[in-house]
Structures are given as structure tokens and as C-alpha cells.
Design an enzyme around this catalytic site. Structure first.
Site, PDB file in Angstrom:
ATOM      1  CG  HIS A   1      -0.862   7.124   4.951  1.00  0.00           C
ATOM      2  ND1 HIS A   1      -0.482   5.810   5.069  1.00  0.00           N
ATOM      3  CD2 HIS A   1      -1.211   7.513   6.197  1.00  0.00           C
ATOM      4  CE1 HIS A   1      -0.578   5.430   6.343  1.00  0.00           C
ATOM      5  NE2 HIS A   1      -1.032   6.449   7.044  1.00  0.00           N
TER       6      HIS A   1
ATOM      7  NE  ARG B   1      -3.978  10.583   8.925  1.00  0.00           N
ATOM      8  CZ  ARG B   1      -4.540  11.331   9.860  1.00  0.00           C
ATOM      9  NH1 ARG B   1      -5.423  12.265   9.527  1.00  0.00           N
ATOM     10  NH2 ARG B   1      -4.232  11.170  11.126  1.00  0.00           N
TER      11      ARG B   1
ATOM     12  CE  LYS C   1      -3.470   2.435   2.829  1.00  0.00           C
ATOM     13  NZ  LYS C   1      -2.653   3.627   3.141  1.00  0.00           N
TER      14      LYS C   1
END
Length: 338
Positions: free
Chosen positions: A236, A239, A212
Site C-alpha cells: 500500500h 501507508r 491486492k
């Protein structure tokens, strides 16, 4: 319970760190962290959402009158629709103390299994989080994907020993978490992974491995070289890096490079069944949604999750019917207008 009731209840349970907007688009929370905001200027999560809204859907209602098939298969498992709940950690810090990571994952994993999809679970410095997640996944017949942070090789091995007890159908690593403050300065070193580092990790794991945090063609090719069976196109939620691209902006080129060679999941600002349709038309195999599942859990527990999944499913079904795509394989590039 209706979705409006779920949102109303969540407003009472989440507190002041999340506004619980009717549409989670990142605009109200901005850069609020702790909280669900994004890094720096806070614009990346907003741009994730906005990028999907710039894509139009081509209506075509002259077609056979029959039900649509939204079922999705991955790694030998069949799901009701091509949707996964994303991993969320430190929920007490970022939302409220109604749940901690253990109780949140317990609700999410169980509810997703009942709704016909699977949840990716989060990770943290406390090993009890992944132990509890593994237990929840085992009770859900392996319908879950524990997501391990990019710790040192030694810690990853220890985490793997904990999560494999849940017999998950896959294991993920959110390499996009490398920039998180609590991973910096650890000894042994944690964070960034080379291709060889990932190969070493993947070789010790006996189920499909998903990476990921892929945002470039080069990153996708490196994950493939390392032996990953799937990737998640993700920043993400904005972030970890300010000013990076939206996931919808990079998805087509990543699909062109590694599509058909590994499973491609995409997240970031996907909020409706119509957004799911757009992602599939652009070549993704499935999508992942994270923040709205927090609203669902805080607003209604397992019933809230079921309600949200039903909402997405109904929207996807309607979009497929109105475009003449009666199965997932028929959701092709000509169904959308960029």
C-alpha cells in the site's frame, strides 16, 4: 506535451501536499499524510523505490535486429504493455481540489484505455465514487478494474452490485487497506478478511478476482486457496505498516510459490520502464504504478496520462532491445543481476 511539461504543470495544480519530485521516490514527502507520504517514519515508500535501484540489468546487444513485442494478455484481454495504473482515493484530501475521486477516475480510466493499458479505480465511503467508476469503465469497454475496500460482507455485496454495471474484466480488493483508520470501528465490522471471508466474496463475483496487498508466501497461498485469479504484491505504498519489507524484496519468493498458478502483479516504487523490466525478469506478470499517474492527471489530464505511458513504453522497449529480450517471455532471470 512532454513529460517535463506534465511535471511542471502538476506543480501548479497539486499544491503544497506533494512536492512533485522529478522522480517520485518518497524522500521529500516522508511521512506527510494527508499527502502522498508513508506511515510512521515514512521510510517504506523510499525503500520500495531503492530496492529496484539495487538490481542491475545485463546488456546483450548481439541478437536479431527486429522490433520488440511488449503486448500483454490477461484474463482474455490484450494490452499494449504489462502496466496498470493503480487505484488512488481521496485525491482532494491528499493532493488538491482540482480533482475529486470521481473526476480523477473519469480521466484516468479513459486515458489509460486510449493509451492501451487499464486503470484500477479507487473506492471510498461515498458510494457515488464506485458508481461513477463503473460508468467510466463501461464507457471504456470494460477496460478497468474497480478496487473495493475490505468492507463488511454486506457492504461488499452492495459495492459489487454497483461496480458490475461497468462490465469490468476483473474486480480487485485492496486487503492491504485493512489498517486504514476510516475502516476501524465500523459496524458491521470492516477490515481484515479470513480465507473463508474471501471465498464468500469471490463466490458472489462472476469475473476474475484480484487480491491486492500480498507481502508473504503465506499470504499468496491463502489468496490462491480462496480462489483469487490474481494477486498484487503491494504494501500500500508504505501507508499502512511502517518497517515492512519492500515489494522487490519479497517478489521472488512469492513467484516461486504461486507463479503460474495465478497472475502476479507488483507495485511499490516502480518508476521507469527499466524498473518494469526488472520486475518481469523476477517473475511478475505485470506491474502497477500509482503516485506518478496522479502527477500525470494533475499535470495534463488525459494527455498527461498518455505522455507518461509513452515514456514508460519507450524505456521498456529500449531496455528490451539492449538486452536481447524481444518479447515479454524472453525477459528472464538471466537478464538481471541481483
Amino acid at each position: 506535451m512532454t513529460y517535463d511539461e506534465v511535471v511542471k504543470n502538476a506543480k501548479q495544480n497539486i499544491g503544497d501536499k506533494c512536492v512533485v519530485c522529478p522522480v517520485c521516490n518518497g524522500k521529500a514527502c516522508g511521512s506527510k499524510m494527508p499527502g502522498p507520504g508513508a506511515k510512521g517514519t515514512g521510510v517504506v515508500s523510499q525503500r520500495n523505490y531503492d530496492a529496484w535501484q539495487k538490481i542491475r540489468i545485463n546488456m546483450d546487444v548481439i541478437h536479431e535486429n527486429k522490433p520488440v513485442d511488449m503486448s500483454f494478455e490477461m484474463f482474455g484481454n490484450k494490452f499494449k504493455l504489462p502496466l496498470f495504473a493503480g487505484p488512488v482515493g481521496a485525491v482532494t484530501l491528499h493532493y488538491s481540489d482540482k480533482y475529486d475521486d470521481i473526476s480523477y477516475n473519469n480521466v484516468l480510466v479513459s486515458a489509460c484505455k486510449k493509451a492501451g493499458i487499464a486503470a484500477f479505480t479507487g473506492d471510498g465511503a461515498n458510494p457515488e465514487v464506485v458508481k461513477a467508476a463503473a460508468k467510466a469503465i463501461k464507457e471504456a469497454d470494460g477496460f478497468g478494474v474497480p478496487t473495493i475496500k475490505p468492507w463488511s460482507a454486506q457492504v461488499v455485496k452492495e459495492k459489487y452490485e454497483l461496480v458490475k454495471a461497468g462490465n469490468p474484466f476483473a474486480i480487485a480488493m485492496d486487503v492491504d487497506g485493512s489498517g486504514l483508520p476510516f475502516l476501524k470501528g465500523m459496524n458491521p465490522p470492516a477490515g481484515f478478511k479470513s480465507v473463508d471471508d474471501l471465498k464468500e466474496i469471490i463466490n458472489m463475483i462472476d469475473v476474475p478476482f484480484i487480491v491486492k496487498g500480498i507481502m508473504t508466501v503465506n499470504g499468496a497461498k491463502k489468496a490462491l486457496e480462496a480462489g483469487a485469479k490474481g494477486i498484487i504484491v503491494s504494501n500500500h505504498g508504505g501507508r499502512v505498516l511502517d518497517q515492512c519489507a519492500a515489494t522487490a524484496e519479497v517478489l521472488p519468493e512469492i513467484v516461486a510459490a504461486v507463479g503460474g498458478k495465478m497472475k502476479i502483479i507488483v507495485d511499490g516504487g516502480i518508476r521507469t520502464g527499466a524498473d518494469v523490466f526488472k520486475a518481469l525478469a523476477m517473475g511478475a506478470d505485470a506491474v502497477m504504478i500509482a503516485r506518478p499517474f496522479v502527477t500525470a492527471v494533475y499535470g495534463g489530464g488525459e494527455e498527461g496520462v498518455e505522455c507518461y505511458v509513452q515514456k514508460i513504453a519507450a524505456e521498456l522497449e529500449d531496455t528490451m532491445l539492449m538486452t536481447g529480450a524481444l518479447s515479454l517471455k524472453e525477459i528472464t532471470a538471466d537478464k538481471i543481476r541481483m
